[in-house]
Design a protein around this motif. Structure first.
Motif, PDB file in Angstrom:
ATOM      1  N   ILE A  47      -4.135   9.615   6.522  1.00  0.00           N
ATOM      2  CA  ILE A  47      -2.878   9.988   5.851  1.00  0.00           C
ATOM      3  C   ILE A  47      -2.745   9.224   4.533  1.00  0.00           C
ATOM      4  CG2 ILE A  47      -0.355   9.747   6.030  1.00  0.00           C
ATOM      5  CD1 ILE A  47      -0.663  10.591   8.991  1.00  0.00           C
ATOM      6  N   VAL A  48      -3.052   7.943   4.579  1.00  0.00           N
ATOM      7  CA  VAL A  48      -2.954   7.126   3.369  1.00  0.00           C
ATOM      8  C   VAL A  48      -3.897   7.658   2.288  1.00  0.00           C
ATOM      9  CG1 VAL A  48      -3.656   4.859   2.488  1.00  0.00           C
ATOM     10  CG2 VAL A  48      -2.005   5.016   4.352  1.00  0.00           C
ATOM     11  N   GLN A  49      -5.122   7.988   2.687  1.00  0.00           N
ATOM     12  CA  GLN A  49      -6.083   8.531   1.708  1.00  0.00           C
ATOM     13  C   GLN A  49      -5.553   9.826   1.087  1.00  0.00           C
ATOM     14  OE1 GLN A  49      -9.701   9.241   3.845  1.00  0.00           O
ATOM     15  NE2 GLN A  49     -10.370   7.120   3.689  1.00  0.00           N
ATOM     16  N   SER A  50      -5.035  10.708   1.947  1.00  0.00           N
ATOM     17  CA  SER A  50      -4.591  12.017   1.450  1.00  0.00           C
ATOM     18  C   SER A  50      -3.337  11.884   0.593  1.00  0.00           C
ATOM     19  CB  SER A  50      -4.304  12.966   2.612  1.00  0.00           C
ATOM     20  OG  SER A  50      -5.440  13.074   3.410  1.00  0.00           O
ATOM     21  N   LEU A 101       2.200   2.758  -3.241  1.00  0.00           N
ATOM     22  CA  LEU A 101       2.218   3.251  -1.863  1.00  0.00           C
ATOM     23  C   LEU A 101       2.334   2.050  -0.926  1.00  0.00           C
ATOM     24  CD1 LEU A 101       1.951   5.623   0.124  1.00  0.00           C
ATOM     25  CD2 LEU A 101      -0.534   5.386  -0.032  1.00  0.00           C
ATOM     26  N   LEU A 102       3.363   2.083  -0.083  1.00  0.00           N
ATOM     27  CA  LEU A 102       3.626   0.995   0.861  1.00  0.00           C
ATOM     28  C   LEU A 102       3.417   1.506   2.282  1.00  0.00           C
ATOM     29  CD1 LEU A 102       5.077   0.113  -1.759  1.00  0.00           C
ATOM     30  CD2 LEU A 102       6.991  -0.652  -0.371  1.00  0.00           C
ATOM     31  N   VAL A 103       3.112   0.600   3.188  1.00  0.00           N
ATOM     32  CA  VAL A 103       3.040   0.968   4.605  1.00  0.00           C
ATOM     33  C   VAL A 103       3.832  -0.060   5.403  1.00  0.00           C
ATOM     34  CG1 VAL A 103       1.532   1.228   6.627  1.00  0.00           C
ATOM     35  CG2 VAL A 103       0.797   2.125   4.413  1.00  0.00           C
ATOM     36  N   ARG A 104       4.678   0.422   6.303  1.00  0.00           N
ATOM     37  CA  ARG A 104       5.375  -0.508   7.212  1.00  0.00           C
ATOM     38  C   ARG A 104       4.602  -0.561   8.527  1.00  0.00           C
ATOM     39  NH1 ARG A 104      11.749  -1.518   8.740  1.00  0.00           N
ATOM     40  NH2 ARG A 104      11.521  -3.111   7.160  1.00  0.00           N
ATOM     41  N   LEU A 105       4.256  -1.775   8.928  1.00  0.00           N
ATOM     42  CA  LEU A 105       3.519  -1.984  10.183  1.00  0.00           C
ATOM     43  C   LEU A 105       4.355  -2.847  11.120  1.00  0.00           C
ATOM     44  CD1 LEU A 105      -0.047  -2.932   8.825  1.00  0.00           C
ATOM     45  CD2 LEU A 105       0.641  -0.730   9.824  1.00  0.00           C
ATOM     46  N   TRP A 114      -7.931  -2.762   5.657  1.00  0.00           N
ATOM     47  CA  TRP A 114      -8.394  -1.377   5.465  1.00  0.00           C
ATOM     48  C   TRP A 114      -7.436  -0.616   4.555  1.00  0.00           C
ATOM     49  CZ3 TRP A 114      -9.213  -0.817  11.445  1.00  0.00           C
ATOM     50  CH2 TRP A 114     -10.483  -1.304  11.792  1.00  0.00           C
ATOM     51  N   LEU A 115      -6.138  -0.835   4.765  1.00  0.00           N
ATOM     52  CA  LEU A 115      -5.144  -0.118   3.948  1.00  0.00           C
ATOM     53  C   LEU A 115      -5.254  -0.525   2.484  1.00  0.00           C
ATOM     54  CD1 LEU A 115      -2.110  -0.278   6.421  1.00  0.00           C
ATOM     55  CD2 LEU A 115      -3.361   1.781   5.737  1.00  0.00           C
ATOM     56  N   ARG A 116      -5.476  -1.831   2.249  1.00  0.00           N
ATOM     57  CA  ARG A 116      -5.656  -2.289   0.865  1.00  0.00           C
ATOM     58  C   ARG A 116      -6.841  -1.574   0.221  1.00  0.00           C
ATOM     59  NH1 ARG A 116      -9.158  -5.770  -0.249  1.00  0.00           N
ATOM     60  NH2 ARG A 116      -8.970  -7.042   1.626  1.00  0.00           N
ATOM     61  N   GLU A 117      -7.937  -1.465   0.972  1.00  0.00           N
ATOM     62  CA  GLU A 117      -9.128  -0.786   0.424  1.00  0.00           C
ATOM     63  C   GLU A 117      -8.844   0.677   0.090  1.00  0.00           C
ATOM     64  OE1 GLU A 117     -12.035  -1.442   3.489  1.00  0.00           O
ATOM     65  OE2 GLU A 117     -12.019  -3.612   3.131  1.00  0.00           O
ATOM     66  N   GLN A 118      -7.880   1.267   0.781  1.00  0.00           N
ATOM     67  CA  GLN A 118      -7.542   2.676   0.522  1.00  0.00           C
ATOM     68  C   GLN A 118      -6.448   2.822  -0.529  1.00  0.00           C
ATOM     69  OE1 GLN A 118      -9.333   5.010   1.462  1.00  0.00           O
ATOM     70  NE2 GLN A 118     -10.555   3.859   2.955  1.00  0.00           N
ATOM     71  N   GLY A 119      -6.071   1.727  -1.176  1.00  0.00           N
ATOM     72  CA  GLY A 119      -5.125   1.852  -2.283  1.00  0.00           C
ATOM     73  C   GLY A 119      -3.665   1.625  -1.922  1.00  0.00           C
ATOM     74  N   VAL A 120      -3.413   1.020  -0.759  1.00  0.00           N
ATOM     75  CA  VAL A 120      -2.024   0.647  -0.432  1.00  0.00           C
ATOM     76  C   VAL A 120      -1.685  -0.617  -1.219  1.00  0.00           C
ATOM     77  CG1 VAL A 120      -0.525  -0.221   1.428  1.00  0.00           C
ATOM     78  CG2 VAL A 120      -2.002   1.778   1.815  1.00  0.00           C
ATOM     79  N   ASP A 121      -0.445  -0.681  -1.714  1.00  0.00           N
ATOM     80  CA  ASP A 121      -0.076  -1.757  -2.638  1.00  0.00           C
ATOM     81  C   ASP A 121       0.719  -2.885  -1.998  1.00  0.00           C
ATOM     82  OD1 ASP A 121      -1.055  -0.455  -5.147  1.00  0.00           O
ATOM     83  OD2 ASP A 121       0.276   1.101  -4.363  1.00  0.00           O
TER      84      ASP A 121
END
Ligand SMILES: Cc1cc2nc3c(=O)[nH]c(=O)nc-3n(C[C@H](O)[C@H](O)[C@H](O)COP(=O)(O)O)c2cc1C
Length: 362
Positions: free
Chosen positions: A220-223, A234-238, A259-266
């Protein structure tokens, strides 16, 4: 005293005026069960912008009708919903604050009565029967959340559709003018359900190892990252931990965040719990150590949240490098002007006071 709270922060193309942000908070204030924002949302969110917040994150907003926690949730699966949100974005921008939206799918915790249902305590936090307007829920596995209806196990076609609905909602969020997007992967909702071994018993590529359990979130993050412009954060709440021996741990979360950082999460918005009843040790700043661990070990900016209550405490969290941003939820419900109050208490000279209020802050 240094005033880290009021130091601007830049993520990609967005400069945030300060680091006091408002986390997503469901209002259950959609009147017609159509996912469309109302005047309540404008005044509620607008008050935080007027009160000086650096950024405001709109409540968990469902990417599809069955992804709503309750029938009174916001949604972003059609253009009418985007248009109603655009009005709020305009006002928040007029006050100098940034605004993002938390995109969510409630998974097996969908189709419940609103948290403050007027119909009484027994009709809160429990599943709504199908003949009273409830709907079939979906989860990684057919495992029910404590006392809730049992979900249907998501098929591969469902998973593809869910991914697409996050992408479509992101596109609509951009058309509504939002500055950034937060993907909700915490609190026992669908993406957390996939991440956690407590709710994911799949034997295909979406279950088993941590890598497999993180696959849907990463896809989802990639797309979404592909859908939105390069300069949009792009942020993600975990949920950093399930607070249970067999659940998700902070070590798992550090890996997922990398992994999320590698996919461009900020930035990772670090919360905890919500996927099963658990002995959570609650106290002032109780989740801050998780934000600090992710920030340090995954080398990614974090937001700390959870019982951050006063300006000195908030300032200290930033000064000690435990997080890049503080999120204040219940405290800003009590006092939407918290950032202005913090500026006064910390003697910060350039507080974002709205011009019509200047005489109160002279
Ligand atoms: C009324 C209310 C609604 C909430 N709704 C959401 C939500 O939509 N999404 C979410 O991730 N967290 C939600 N939360 C959790 C908050 O974002 C926050 O993480 C939590 O309240 C802890 O911070 P606090 O102690 O500053 O309130 C909600 C909390 C409250 C009080």
């Amino acid at each position: 005293m240094s005033q880290k709270l009021f130091e601007p922060l830049t993520l990609r193309g967005v400069e945030f005026r300060n680091r006091i942000w408002v986390p997503p908070m469901c209002q259950y204030a959609v009147e017609k069960h159509d996912g469309v924002a109302t005047d309540w949302h404008l005044v509620h969110l607008g008050s935080f912008a007027r009160g000086g917040a650096g950024a405001i994150i709109v409540e968990a907003t469902a990417v599809s009708p069955e992804g709503r926690i309750s029938a009174k949730d916001l949604g972003l699966w059609n253009d009418e919903q985007a248009t109603a949100l655009a009005r709020i974005v305009l006002f928040v921008h007029s006050q100098g604050a940034a605004i993002g939206i938390q995109l969510a799918h409630a998974g097996r915790k969908a189709s419940v009565w609103p948290a403050w249902n007027e119909q009484g305590a027994e009709r809160r936090h429990t599943s709504v029967p199908l003949d009273e307007g409830g709907w079939e829920t979906i989860g990684p596995s057919a495992l029910a959340y404590d006392g809730y209806a049992r979900p249907r196990e998501a098929s591969l076609a469902d998973i593809e559709q869910i991914e697409q609905s996050f992408v479509d909602a992101s596109r609509r969020a951009m058309s509504a003018g939002f500055d950034f997007i937060e993907i909700h992967a915490a609190h026992g909702y669908l993406l957390h359900e996939f991440l956690s071994p407590l709710s994911n018993a799949r034997t295909d590529e979406f279950g088993g190892s941590l890598e497999n359990r993180a696959r849907l979130l990463l896809r989802i993050v990639q797309s979404v990252r592909r859908e939105i412009e390069e300069d949009v954060p792009l942020l993600v709440r975990l949920s950093a931990t399930d607070w249970l021996e067999d659940g998700l741990s902070i070590d798992d979360t550090v890996q997922i965040a990398s992994w999320l950082r590698e996919q461009g999460v900020d930035l990772i918005d670090v919360s905890s719990g919500g996927n099963a009843p658990a002995p959570i040790k609650v106290g002032p700043g109780y989740q801050v150590p998780f934000a600090a661990a992710v920030r340090q070990r995954s080398s990614i900016p974090t937001a700390a949240v959870g019982l951050i209550l006063d300006p000195g405490q908030a300032e200290q969290i930033l000064l000690t490098g435990q997080a890049d941003v503080v999120l204040l939820g219940r405290e800003v419900l009590r006092d939407p002007n918290f950032p202005l109050r913090a500026a006064r208490e910390l003697r910060y000279k350039h507080a974002p006071v709205p011009l019509p209020y200047l005489r109160a802050y002279a």
